[in-house]
Write a protein that holds these residues in place. Sequence first.
Motif, PDB file in Angstrom:
ATOM      1  N   SER A   1       9.382  -5.356  -5.575  1.00 37.88           N
ATOM      2  CA  SER A   1       9.499  -5.870  -4.046  1.00 37.88           C
ATOM      3  C   SER A   1       9.854  -4.777  -3.367  1.00 37.88           C
ATOM      4  O   SER A   1      10.251  -3.594  -3.771  1.00 37.88           O
ATOM      5  N   ALA A   2      10.013  -4.878  -1.920  1.00 37.36           N
ATOM      6  CA  ALA A   2      10.394  -3.713  -1.032  1.00 37.36           C
ATOM      7  C   ALA A   2      11.862  -3.264  -1.267  1.00 37.36           C
ATOM      8  O   ALA A   2      12.184  -2.383  -1.349  1.00 37.36           O
ATOM      9  N   SER A   3      12.589  -4.318  -1.801  1.00 38.79           N
ATOM     10  CA  SER A   3      14.043  -4.222  -2.395  1.00 38.79           C
ATOM     11  C   SER A   3      14.355  -3.456  -3.546  1.00 38.79           C
ATOM     12  O   SER A   3      15.389  -3.150  -4.099  1.00 38.79           O
TER      13      SER A   3
ATOM     14  N   THR B   1       5.892  -2.062  -3.920  1.00 41.50           N
ATOM     15  CA  THR B   1       5.122  -3.002  -2.849  1.00 41.50           C
ATOM     16  C   THR B   1       6.176  -3.151  -1.437  1.00 41.50           C
ATOM     17  O   THR B   1       7.377  -2.816  -1.691  1.00 41.50           O
ATOM     18  N   SER B   2       5.439  -3.610  -0.450  1.00 45.69           N
ATOM     19  CA  SER B   2       6.103  -3.925   0.675  1.00 45.69           C
ATOM     20  C   SER B   2       6.738  -5.431   0.744  1.00 45.69           C
ATOM     21  O   SER B   2       7.315  -5.804   1.710  1.00 45.69           O
ATOM     22  N   ILE B   3       6.411  -6.243  -0.334  1.00 44.58           N
ATOM     23  CA  ILE B   3       6.799  -7.519  -0.338  1.00 44.58           C
ATOM     24  C   ILE B   3       8.143  -7.973  -0.365  1.00 44.58           C
ATOM     25  O   ILE B   3       9.126  -7.370  -0.831  1.00 44.58           O
ATOM     26  N   ASN B   4       8.485  -8.876   0.471  1.00 39.82           N
ATOM     27  CA  ASN B   4       9.854  -9.593   0.687  1.00 39.82           C
ATOM     28  C   ASN B   4       9.780 -10.655  -0.364  1.00 39.82           C
ATOM     29  O   ASN B   4       9.091 -11.717   0.328  1.00 39.82           O
ATOM     30  N   GLN B   5      10.371 -10.869  -1.228  1.00 36.80           N
ATOM     31  CA  GLN B   5      10.810 -12.065  -1.904  1.00 36.80           C
ATOM     32  C   GLN B   5      10.987 -13.363  -1.278  1.00 36.80           C
ATOM     33  O   GLN B   5      10.512 -14.464  -1.353  1.00 36.80           O
ATOM     34  N   GLN B   6      12.212 -13.025  -0.337  1.00 40.32           N
ATOM     35  CA  GLN B   6      12.304 -14.369   0.268  1.00 40.32           C
ATOM     36  C   GLN B   6      11.631 -15.024   1.322  1.00 40.32           C
ATOM     37  O   GLN B   6      11.044 -15.943   1.657  1.00 40.32           O
ATOM     38  N   VAL B   7      10.840 -13.976   1.981  1.00 35.91           N
ATOM     39  CA  VAL B   7       9.642 -14.097   3.093  1.00 35.91           C
ATOM     40  C   VAL B   7       8.718 -15.044   2.125  1.00 35.91           C
ATOM     41  O   VAL B   7       8.062 -15.932   2.759  1.00 35.91           O
TER      42      VAL B   7
END
Length: 543
Positions: free
Chosen positions: A159-161, A306-312
């Motif tokens: 993820s992004a983090s 990736t740019s994905i935010n897991q909480q989102v």
Amino acid sequence: MKIWVKRAPIALTAAVACGLAISSCGAQNSSDTAAGAANEFASAFARQDATAAADSTTAPGQASDFLTATLTAMHAGRVDVAVHKPVEYSDGTASFSMKTTYTWAKDRQFETTTAGTLRKLSSGWKIQWEPGLLYTGMSRDAQLREIRTDATPAPTVRSASGKTFMYLQPVNQIVLDPSKTNNVKASVAGLVRAISPIAPLITADVVNQMLARKPGEAIIAVTLRNSDMQVLASDPAKVAGVSINRTGQLVMADRRLNSPLEVGLTNYWQAIRDATSGWQVQLVQPGQRPVALAGEQGPAGPNVPTSINQQVQLTLGDAAVEVAQPATILALDADSGGILGMAQNDAAAARGISLDQTYPVGSTLNQVFATVSRVASSSPVTDETLLDRLGLGVKFTVPGAAAPMAGNNVGTIDYKTTGFAASMLNMGALGVAMARAADNAPTSVAPFVIAGTPTKVTGGELGPLDSALTTPILAAMSMTAKNGDASDLTRAGGLKALVGTNGPQGPGWFVGVQDHKVIVIYTEGAQSGTAALQVAQKYFTIK
């Protein structure tokens, strides 16, 4: 030619020398001579015709099964076989050596050199069948096989983090083969009972629909992780026609998450695995570890950022199931265009709603089109160019998220006369362009999901955005949020939005900019505009 000595190869006449290779012995293709029989076997094996090769041996049945299994397991693109030094002896036997070369793509090769014997029978010369003819020392229960190898550790999707978003896990594919049961109905019922504690949505109707789509073929009813197998009601493999295929699969690290992005991310991850894969030829014998005979393995592939935010992503999943009709929701970072997540309900998944397919926008972009026409009429820039710059008149191919779609016609429709269709990516790009303009960064950017991997933009160009274009659109979006169709949304402070439908049967759209995020919602069916707002309200309530 007969040589009247006992098992002593002597030097060579033309008949013996003719055995140097199949290609040099085309005339000797008969079982009348030892060389001819050996060359018949070699020629058939080179053609990968196991039955014909076995006919040249003393045990056609055994040889055919063994040769078939070997050719299948080796699955070579080409097999070259050369017979060397065939020598006949006075006792009705003969000897020869054989060089076999298996060739695969990318110039991968494996070579064996073996020795064989022949016997002269009433039907002619026959090769004394032994598995060692294929590889020295092979037993009757052994097998040669060529397999793909993958470097370890396997790449993960991050993820992004930097946290693990998806990773390779052992899984169990529960397979139902209707051809292996005498009572398909009973097998379906037994399978459903076995998996019901962990997969209650896989009902008999669902399984029967899978079977109906592929008449007579085996289907994967469900794929379960190892931990899932511990809570089954019973062992599915005990049901007639059901088997368990144990393999590896890229899965979500957080089991609560589910996203249409999984397909694109898996394809991207798989491409890395394919590019870094190796190969190995193995000798496999029962009860023993496979022995590597040849092969090569490259280094492990890189992880996928990736740019994905897991909480989102979790929030989007909860919002998508707010309505029963097809609903899909996409979130993007309002500054960079990075995709933060995407979710859809079961109805949308069944419809195959995708990021890059175009759908009618109806009234959603009326305010945008009015502004585009007004600006174009007083400047040398055309309507089409302005639409392109807003992200509406182009096609996006996003590595890891979307693939080119046949019939994607965005940018070819004259919105003034025939309406307009756009993809969720187009609508997302528009929202990002507006958000960037509001933050004094008036340039459109392409959506992406793999960090550092550019999106392909075709059909036009993104570019700078003049305030004459962006200011009226932003004002209209603010008005929609304050006094228009989106004004009833709560907990959406600072929202700017576009809302609209394509008539009573939809589809319906919501494009919102809020809290440095762009939210795109696409719904279908009756009152789809209301449904899109319901999904939006759920998102703002739980985000």
